[in-house]
Design a protein around this motif. Structure first.
Motif, PDB file in Angstrom:
ATOM      1  N   LEU A   1      11.855   6.883 -14.227  1.00 51.01           N
ATOM      2  CA  LEU A   1      12.015   6.940 -15.483  1.00 51.01           C
ATOM      3  C   LEU A   1      10.664   7.274 -16.303  1.00 51.01           C
ATOM      4  O   LEU A   1      10.465   8.379 -16.805  1.00 51.01           O
ATOM      5  CB  LEU A   1      12.827   5.891 -16.152  1.00 51.01           C
TER       6      LEU A   1
ATOM      7  N   GLU B   1       9.767  10.723 -15.121  1.00 53.27           N
ATOM      8  CA  GLU B   1      10.470  11.814 -15.787  1.00 53.27           C
ATOM      9  C   GLU B   1       9.909  11.867 -17.172  1.00 53.27           C
ATOM     10  O   GLU B   1       9.646  13.064 -17.515  1.00 53.27           O
ATOM     11  CB  GLU B   1      12.006  11.506 -16.066  1.00 53.27           C
ATOM     12  N   ARG B   2       9.708  10.619 -17.962  1.00 51.33           N
ATOM     13  CA  ARG B   2       9.351  10.809 -19.297  1.00 51.33           C
ATOM     14  C   ARG B   2       7.826  11.328 -19.347  1.00 51.33           C
ATOM     15  O   ARG B   2       7.638  12.111 -20.442  1.00 51.33           O
ATOM     16  CB  ARG B   2       9.360   9.580 -19.796  1.00 51.33           C
ATOM     17  N   THR B   3       7.024  11.020 -18.595  1.00 56.96           N
ATOM     18  CA  THR B   3       5.718  11.560 -18.574  1.00 56.96           C
ATOM     19  C   THR B   3       5.617  12.981 -18.308  1.00 56.96           C
ATOM     20  O   THR B   3       4.992  13.744 -19.066  1.00 56.96           O
ATOM     21  CB  THR B   3       4.844  10.817 -17.401  1.00 56.96           C
TER      22      THR B   3
ATOM     23  N   ALA C   1       6.957  15.106 -21.226  1.00 57.78           N
ATOM     24  CA  ALA C   1       6.050  15.266 -22.246  1.00 57.78           C
ATOM     25  C   ALA C   1       5.016  16.272 -22.123  1.00 57.78           C
ATOM     26  O   ALA C   1       4.706  16.920 -22.879  1.00 57.78           O
ATOM     27  CB  ALA C   1       5.408  13.742 -22.712  1.00 57.78           C
TER      28      ALA C   1
ATOM     29  N   GLU D   1       6.133   2.314 -20.477  1.00 61.63           N
ATOM     30  CA  GLU D   1       5.986   3.247 -21.586  1.00 61.63           C
ATOM     31  C   GLU D   1       4.582   3.345 -21.993  1.00 61.63           C
ATOM     32  O   GLU D   1       4.101   4.576 -22.237  1.00 61.63           O
ATOM     33  CB  GLU D   1       6.776   2.409 -22.874  1.00 61.63           C
TER      34      GLU D   1
END
Lengths: 191, 192
Positions: free
Chosen positions: A22, A25-27, A30, B55
């Motif tokens: 996850l 994927e997010r990195t 972006a 995050e």
């Protein structure tokens, strides 16, 4: 002989939890979005005969230059979103520096210096107090033909004029900047 | 990837940063593979909650992508990257008002073994992890940077945004607290 404490701390780093799928994927999503944005800005720079970086009150610029200067040949690209201007400052042909902007926040006060430092020698710098901003825009209009005439950008400009809080205003400024560039590209590509 | 290798391959890191600055996504992917795990390990000492740490670590990597053009080469790439990680982790902690621990109290220093000597005796990763977990985030950070990332005191100061003198004090007390925690663990084992 190695330091056991050092070895164990190294092991803490090297054997730590692997980043999840996850996070990856997010990195990368972006980064992909960022890259598309950069390509978009560069495309806008290529089609514009003049690149104007507005420092301070850029959102107001979009609002003021809306349908008052309709023309088929859009020759000026306004690039304003906070944070992106320094990266493309070297492309600027005109830097409009608006001083004494009433709603200037800490970010706006900090980054103009970086932008100005990075502008190339060919950039023409116009510094005006906010009170003379409208006049300066009129002068800019004489340098080329300004156009930001879609209903979408007009609505965004109106919303910006009404917006009170900084976060909303910042978000609207970003949307306006990209909307304007989009108009440029659509016009040039004939779509 | 290993931090030691990252240190040794500073030239490779700089080459990757140059390519990232030019918008090379393949270079970013290579950089991510080399450093994402280490960044996450570093961030987790400051932000223990796994999801939040991920995050922040992801944000750090995106910041590297966006900021590669501004990397001036005045420090190691890892120092620059860990400085970004420190700032983002601290920002998150401020936002979430995570619990803070008292720092660097000025109590007199009792004598005793160096933490390394105790580690030699126990040589147990679990022991170290348990002891490190009792430290404040700031103490964990300086020890991790010094031992885990091979940072100099000047580099730690740059990453954490504090004077070198504060780094020295913080390391001093961090080692003392680590030694106390290791002692306590060993005593508990003897009793058991």
């Amino acid at each position: 002989m190695s330091d056991p404490l050092e070895d164990l701390f190294h092991a803490r780093v090297e054997d730590g939890a692997a980043p999840s799928d996850l996070m990856r994927e997010r990195t990368f999503a972006a980064v992909a979005r960022d890259r598309r944005g950069a390509q978009f800005r560069l495309a806008a720079l290529r089609v514009a005969a003049a690149v104007v970086i507005v420092i301070g009150g850029g959102g107001l610029a979009f609002w003021l230059v809306r349908p008052h200067h309709p023309a088929p040949d859009d020759t000026i690209a306004f690039i304003q979103p906070v944070g992106t201007a320094p990266a493309i400052a070297h492309e600027a042909t005109i830097v409009l520096i608006v001083t004494s902007v009433p709603d200037a926040d800490a970010t706006m006060r900090r980054w103009p210096q970086t932008t100005v430092q990075r502008t190339g020698p060919r950039a023409r710098r116009i510094e005006v107090p906010a009170a003379r901003y409208r006049t300066a825009l009129a002068q800019l209009a004489q340098l080329g033909t300004l156009r930001t005439t879609t209903e979408h950008t007009v609505n965004l400009g109106a919303a910006l004029a009404r917006a009170k809080d900084g976060a909303t205003r910042a978000a609207l400024r970003h949307r306006l900047a990209y909307a304007h560039i989009e108009v440029n590209l659509e016009t040039r590509s004939g779509t | 990837m290993g931090v030691r290798r990252a240190v040794v391959n500073e030239d490779l890191d700089r080459a990757l940063i140059d390519r990232i600055a030019a918008g090379d996504e393949a270079a970013f992917s290579a950089f991510y593979e080399r450093h994402a795990r280490a960044v996450l390990a570093f961030v987790r000492d400051l932000v223990p909650e796994p999801a939040a740490a991920e995050e922040v670590a992801g944000d750090v990597m995106v910041a590297v992508w966006r900021g590669a053009r501004r990397f001036g080469g005045r420090s190691r790439v890892s120092t620059w990257m860990l400085g970004i990680a420190h700032n983002k982790a601290i920002d998150l902690r401020r936002r979430r008002r995570l619990a803070e621990f008292p720092l660097d109290d000025a109590a007199p220093i009792p004598g005793g073994d160096d933490p390394a000597a105790i580690i030699v005796r126990s040589t147990d990763r679990a022991t170290l992890d348990a002891a490190v977990a009792t430290l404040s985030p700031e103490h964990r950070e300086v020890l991790q940077l010094m031992y885990g990332f091979d940072c100099t005191q000047a580099e730690i100061a740059q990453i954490a945004g504090i004077p070198v003198a504060t780094v020295k004090t913080r390391v001093f007390y961090a080692k003392r607290r680590l030694r106390d925690a290791l002692d306590a663990h060993q005593n508990a084992e003897h009793i058991a």
